[in-house]
Design a protein around this motif. Structure first.
Motif, PDB file in Angstrom:
ATOM      1  N   PRO A  84       0.826  -1.219   0.000  1.00  0.00           N
ATOM      2  CA  PRO A  84       0.000   0.000   0.000  1.00  0.00           C
ATOM      3  C   PRO A  84       0.856   1.263   0.000  1.00  0.00           C
ATOM      4  O   PRO A  84       1.932   1.309   0.597  1.00  0.00           O
ATOM      5  CB  PRO A  84      -0.814  -0.140   1.298  1.00  0.00           C
ATOM      6  N   PHE A  85       0.350   2.289  -0.680  1.00  0.00           N
ATOM      7  CA  PHE A  85       1.076   3.559  -0.795  1.00  0.00           C
ATOM      8  C   PHE A  85       0.749   4.452   0.397  1.00  0.00           C
ATOM      9  O   PHE A  85      -0.412   4.706   0.700  1.00  0.00           O
ATOM     10  CB  PHE A  85       0.684   4.262  -2.097  1.00  0.00           C
ATOM     11  N   LEU A  86       1.787   4.921   1.101  1.00  0.00           N
ATOM     12  CA  LEU A  86       1.631   5.817   2.242  1.00  0.00           C
ATOM     13  C   LEU A  86       1.963   7.234   1.778  1.00  0.00           C
ATOM     14  O   LEU A  86       3.127   7.567   1.545  1.00  0.00           O
ATOM     15  CB  LEU A  86       2.555   5.391   3.388  1.00  0.00           C
ATOM     16  N   ASP A  87       0.942   8.056   1.643  1.00  0.00           N
ATOM     17  CA  ASP A  87       1.116   9.405   1.111  1.00  0.00           C
ATOM     18  C   ASP A  87       1.583  10.334   2.228  1.00  0.00           C
ATOM     19  O   ASP A  87       0.825  10.693   3.131  1.00  0.00           O
ATOM     20  CB  ASP A  87      -0.215   9.901   0.529  1.00  0.00           C
ATOM     21  N   ASP A  88       2.864  10.725   2.168  1.00  0.00           N
ATOM     22  CA  ASP A  88       3.407  11.660   3.151  1.00  0.00           C
ATOM     23  C   ASP A  88       3.544  13.071   2.597  1.00  0.00           C
ATOM     24  O   ASP A  88       4.167  13.941   3.217  1.00  0.00           O
ATOM     25  CB  ASP A  88       4.776  11.167   3.638  1.00  0.00           C
ATOM     26  N   GLY A  89       3.010  13.290   1.394  1.00  0.00           N
ATOM     27  CA  GLY A  89       3.080  14.611   0.797  1.00  0.00           C
ATOM     28  C   GLY A  89       4.399  14.941   0.144  1.00  0.00           C
ATOM     29  O   GLY A  89       4.569  16.035  -0.405  1.00  0.00           O
ATOM     30  N   LYS A  90       5.372  14.019   0.169  1.00  0.00           N
ATOM     31  CA  LYS A  90       6.700  14.280  -0.386  1.00  0.00           C
ATOM     32  C   LYS A  90       6.948  13.520  -1.684  1.00  0.00           C
ATOM     33  O   LYS A  90       8.019  13.641  -2.266  1.00  0.00           O
ATOM     34  CB  LYS A  90       7.772  13.912   0.639  1.00  0.00           C
ATOM     35  N   GLY A  91       6.028  12.729  -2.127  1.00  0.00           N
ATOM     36  CA  GLY A  91       6.240  11.949  -3.341  1.00  0.00           C
ATOM     37  C   GLY A  91       4.920  11.447  -3.881  1.00  0.00           C
ATOM     38  O   GLY A  91       3.843  11.741  -3.356  1.00  0.00           O
ATOM     39  N   LYS A  92       5.002  10.675  -4.957  1.00  0.00           N
ATOM     40  CA  LYS A  92       3.804  10.143  -5.570  1.00  0.00           C
ATOM     41  C   LYS A  92       3.965   8.651  -5.821  1.00  0.00           C
ATOM     42  O   LYS A  92       5.063   8.095  -5.733  1.00  0.00           O
ATOM     43  CB  LYS A  92       3.519  10.863  -6.886  1.00  0.00           C
ATOM     44  N   LYS A  93       2.856   8.022  -6.164  1.00  0.00           N
ATOM     45  CA  LYS A  93       2.850   6.592  -6.460  1.00  0.00           C
ATOM     46  C   LYS A  93       3.272   6.383  -7.916  1.00  0.00           C
ATOM     47  O   LYS A  93       2.719   6.995  -8.824  1.00  0.00           O
ATOM     48  CB  LYS A  93       1.445   6.033  -6.229  1.00  0.00           C
ATOM     49  N   ILE A  94       4.263   5.499  -8.129  1.00  0.00           N
ATOM     50  CA  ILE A  94       4.808   5.311  -9.479  1.00  0.00           C
ATOM     51  C   ILE A  94       4.660   3.883  -9.984  1.00  0.00           C
ATOM     52  O   ILE A  94       5.095   3.577 -11.095  1.00  0.00           O
ATOM     53  CB  ILE A  94       6.304   5.709  -9.518  1.00  0.00           C
ATOM     54  N   ILE A  95       4.074   2.996  -9.194  1.00  0.00           N
ATOM     55  CA  ILE A  95       3.963   1.588  -9.603  1.00  0.00           C
ATOM     56  C   ILE A  95       2.496   1.188  -9.602  1.00  0.00           C
ATOM     57  O   ILE A  95       1.743   1.515  -8.678  1.00  0.00           O
ATOM     58  CB  ILE A  95       4.756   0.660  -8.656  1.00  0.00           C
ATOM     59  N   ARG A  96       2.100   0.475 -10.645  1.00  0.00           N
ATOM     60  CA  ARG A  96       0.751  -0.088 -10.707  1.00  0.00           C
ATOM     61  C   ARG A  96       0.817  -1.432 -11.427  1.00  0.00           C
ATOM     62  O   ARG A  96       1.838  -1.766 -12.051  1.00  0.00           O
ATOM     63  CB  ARG A  96      -0.208   0.861 -11.427  1.00  0.00           C
ATOM     64  N   THR A  97      -0.262  -2.196 -11.326  1.00  0.00           N
ATOM     65  CA  THR A  97      -0.323  -3.514 -11.962  1.00  0.00           C
ATOM     66  C   THR A  97      -1.414  -3.530 -13.016  1.00  0.00           C
ATOM     67  O   THR A  97      -2.414  -2.802 -12.924  1.00  0.00           O
ATOM     68  CB  THR A  97      -0.606  -4.613 -10.918  1.00  0.00           C
TER      69      THR A  97
END
Length: 744
Positions: A84-97
């Motif tokens: 799961p992606f933990l959004d800390d406001g410093k980056g974005k999600k770059i992987i998906r299936t």
């Protein structure tokens, strides 16, 4: 002549026909027909016998081929699990299936990696098991070795994916459950024997997690058993609960391995072995054996052993030189990577942008693993046959040596080698493994106790993680320290209180006698006031210590309640009731102690006020008023604590009543369900028996009708044959009587 040639030809088909044909040498046509009928019946019986023999031989051959399957080449399967992606406001999600593909966005460009399986962040361990592992577990019971290897960078959730939680079990508990589901399907037809071992590799050091003994363990290779660890304990698992318990206990021992738990887990490789041996029920001969290996690989970015695994896989793909001995991890995984095992590599990925390079490297590693070919075969267990052959060989050599007049050195050496081989082979039997498992169970208690983790590992009512355990220990030590300080300060206050009472009593006596002068009176009053002020300061310190002690006790209670929330008392009502009863007794004791301490405090304050009144020559009524006020506050506190105890007991009573009611309903439903299952089974068995009885009855009636008609035909045929034989005899007699007359 024709009949003789026919008889001679048929005699070659079956020896019994010779006896029949030798009795018929007459050229008479009727005799030839009778002879042919008899010969035909014998031939039909012979053909039927031959058909049955061929059928049995085919069945035997098909049974033997079960254990003689050729070597099969299979590829290592690779899968990826996106965390799961933990959004800390410093980056974005770059992987998906997408289906079986993993797509990574790197600097605005997308890279696609095709694997055998790809699981998104919401995929549960049960879903991963059903899609990728269920078929492997079925093949394990067919005699194939299976490896499930979880890899990834440090902190990507490898251990959590394998172990999970009590509410959401991980992949390893699912594998254990699936294994015993398949075992239960063949139970009765096959006998299955399961043992387990748990190994940890840290800095090239091998540690037995189930029995952490100090003895040296070495990796060895056997032509039949493959790679194995000499000195690793092997414990018997008689049920699914036993095997799951061993896995949980091994993981607990890993968590308590060193002080720095995070660094320990990132550099530690855990290998859980499940050894399966099976044979046909009631047979002691050839069987099957297999091993399920569950590997929690150290972070491929943090440990040289894991990096060596990457090097081995790259060499297998390119056809380069292989050296499994570079590290103990690669040596232990020799069968899994390029050897005799069906291997699934499950990769854990962190989808955040800051882990982009690590994710790309991990996916390239997984794609490389897909090109690795393993050569698998069915593992045959011929332990019993080997033991029988060894015993026969030993017996022959002993007889030879005993009968020989001179001792042959070669025979003696060969006999010693056979005896050693027999001892090794006997250790592989189920009885010997059960015996050794009992010894290991006793040893592991001592070894775990020596490391100070016996209760933590063995007691299922303990905390389920190191952090809570250590926090409780720190709070307990702080509580003990504050308790000692409180007792010391309380003793000082009591001594000062007694000293103050003595000084007040001396001053009262001196004042009543009228012998005291002004200087001495002033001196005594000053000493009393100084002691009183000091007593007030120490009393405040005592109150502060008491408040701190109460806060520590509350925190300790919260941690204990949280720890008890993850114990196995859910399935053990008796243990749960004992814990609740103990908690009630503890609360009662604490309330009594609180009342006693408060009563002492109020008495002390009342004495101080009395001393002030006496020192200032106040009225006796004011002293009585102070006593009544103190008693009133104590009585109010008693009422309050009793009300709390009443509410607590009422709450416990309500919960117990509800729990008993729920358990009674569950038991009734279980009993009803069990009765319904028994009734369904009874009806099914009854229907099967009725059908079988009707079938047997119909077959019996048909057989009786057939046999009756056949018997009548045979009797008629026999009578006709007897008549024909009689007529033939009469004709022969007549012809013989006429022949001499014709000669005249």
């Amino acid at each position: 002549m024709h009949s003789q040639r026919c008889a001679a030809t048929l005699c070659s088909l079956h020896p019994q026909i010779c006896r029949c044909a030798s009795t018929f040498s007459s050229p008479n046509k009727a005799l030839v027909q009778l002879q042919q009928k008899l010969i035909l019946r014998v031939c039909v019986a012979n053909v039927i016998n031959n058909v049955i023999t061929v059928s049995l031989r085919k069945q035997l051959a098909s049974t033997e081929t079960l254990y003689d399957k050729p070597t099969e080449s299979v590829s290592v399967k690779a899968a990826a699990k996106i965390q799961p992606f933990l959004d800390d406001g410093k980056g974005k999600k770059i992987i998906r299936t997408s289906s079986d593909k993993v797509i990574v966005e790197d600097n605005g460009k997308e890279q696609t990696f095709k694997l055998d399986y790809a699981f998104g962040p919401h995929a549960k361990s049960t879903d991963i098991y059903q899609d990728s592992c269920d078929g492997l577990i079925k093949r394990a019971l067919l005699g194939y070795n299976i490896t499930v290897l979880v890899a990834g960078v440090s902190g990507s959730g490898k251990t959590y994916l394998l172990s999970g939680t009590e509410e959401e079990p991980g992949l390893a508990p699912c594998i254990i459950s699936g294994l015993y589901n398949n075992i239960n399907e063949v139970r009765g037809k096959k006998e299955v024997f399961v043992t387990s071992s748990f190994l940890e590799v840290v800095d090239e050091k091998l540690t037995d997690m189930l029995n952490p003994h100090p003895n040296q363990m070495n990796i060895r290779e056997h032509p039949e058993l493959g790679i194995y660890i000499d000195g690793l304990s092997e414990l018997v698992a008689y049920s699914e609960a036993d095997l799951l318990r061993l896995y949980i206990q091994g993981n607990r021992a890993r968590k308590m391995g060193v002080k720095d738990g995070h660094a320990h887990r990132s550099g530690s490789t855990g290998i859980f072995y499940i050894n399966i041996e099976e044979k046909q029920a009631g047979s002691n001969k050839v069987g099957l054996r297999s091993t399920i290996t569950i590997v929690d690989l150290a972070g491929i970015d943090a440990y040289s052993g894991a990096k060596n695994v990457v090097s081995i896989i790259s060499a297998l793909k390119s056809g380069g030189s292989l050296d499994y001995r570079n590290s103990k991890v690669t040596r232990l995984l020799q069968e899994s990577l390029g050897g005799n095992a069906i291997t699934l590599m499950l990769l854990t990925l962190l989808p955040a942008e800051k882990y982009c390079q690590e994710s790309l490297q991990s996916l390239q590693f997984a794609q490389t693993a897909c090109s690795v070919k393993n050569k698998i075969k069915v593992n045959v267990d011929e332990t019993q046959g080997l033991i029988s052959d060894l015993r026969e060989g030993i017996a022959r050599l002993r007889n030879k040596i005993a009968q020989s007049s001179e001792s042959n050195k070669e025979d003696v050496l060969k006999l010693e080698e056979l005896i050693k081989d027999l001892q090794v082979a006997k250790k592989l039997t189920w009885q010997e493994k059960e015996k050794m498992a009992r010894i290991y169970e006793e040893e592991r208690k001592t070894n775990l106790a020596n490391k100070g983790i016996l209760d933590w590992v063995m007691d299922s009512a303990r905390r389920d993680n190191k952090e809570i355990h250590e926090k409780i220990m720190l709070l307990q030590r702080e509580k003990d320290q504050l308790t000692q300080e409180y007792k010391d300060k309380r003793k000082e206050v009591d001594d000062m209180k007694e000293e103050l009472q003595n000084k007040i009593a001396d001053y009262s006596k001196l004042a009543e006698s009228g012998k005291a002068n002004e200087k001495e009176t002033k001196k005594r009053v000053t000493a009393i006031h100084e002691l009183k002020e000091k007593l007030k300061r120490d009393t405040e310190v005592l109150k502060s210590l008491k408040k701190k002690l109460k806060d520590i006790q509350d925190k300790l209670k919260e941690e204990n309640d949280a720890a008890q929330g993850i114990t196995v008392t859910k399935g053990n009502p008796e243990l749960r009731y004992k814990i609740e009863a103990e908690e009630r007794r503890r609360i009662e004791v604490e309330n009594k102690t609180l009342i006693a301490e408060e009563l002492e405090r109020m008495k002390m304050e009342a004495e101080h006020q009395k001393a002030e009144i006496q020192a200032q020559e106040a009225a006796k009524l004011e002293c009585d008023l102070v006593d009544h006020k103190a008693e009133k506050s104590v009585v109010a506190l008693k009422i309050q604590t009793l009300q709390q105890e009443k509410e607590h007991l009422q709450s416990d009573l309500d919960r117990t009543h509800k729990r008993h009611k729920d358990e009674l309903e569950i038991q009734q439903l279980q009993h009803f369900q069990t009765f319904r299952q028994y009734r369904e089974q009874f009806e099914q068995q009854k229907a099967i028996l009725d059908q079988r009885y009707r079938k047997l009855l119909e077959d019996a009636v048909q057989d009786a009708v057939f046999l009756s008609s056949r018997n009548n035909l045979l009797m008629e045929e026999s009578e006709n044959l007897q008549k024909e034989i009689g007529e033939l005899k009469d004709r022969l007699s007549v012809s013989e009587g006429k022949a001499p007359a014709k000669a005249k």
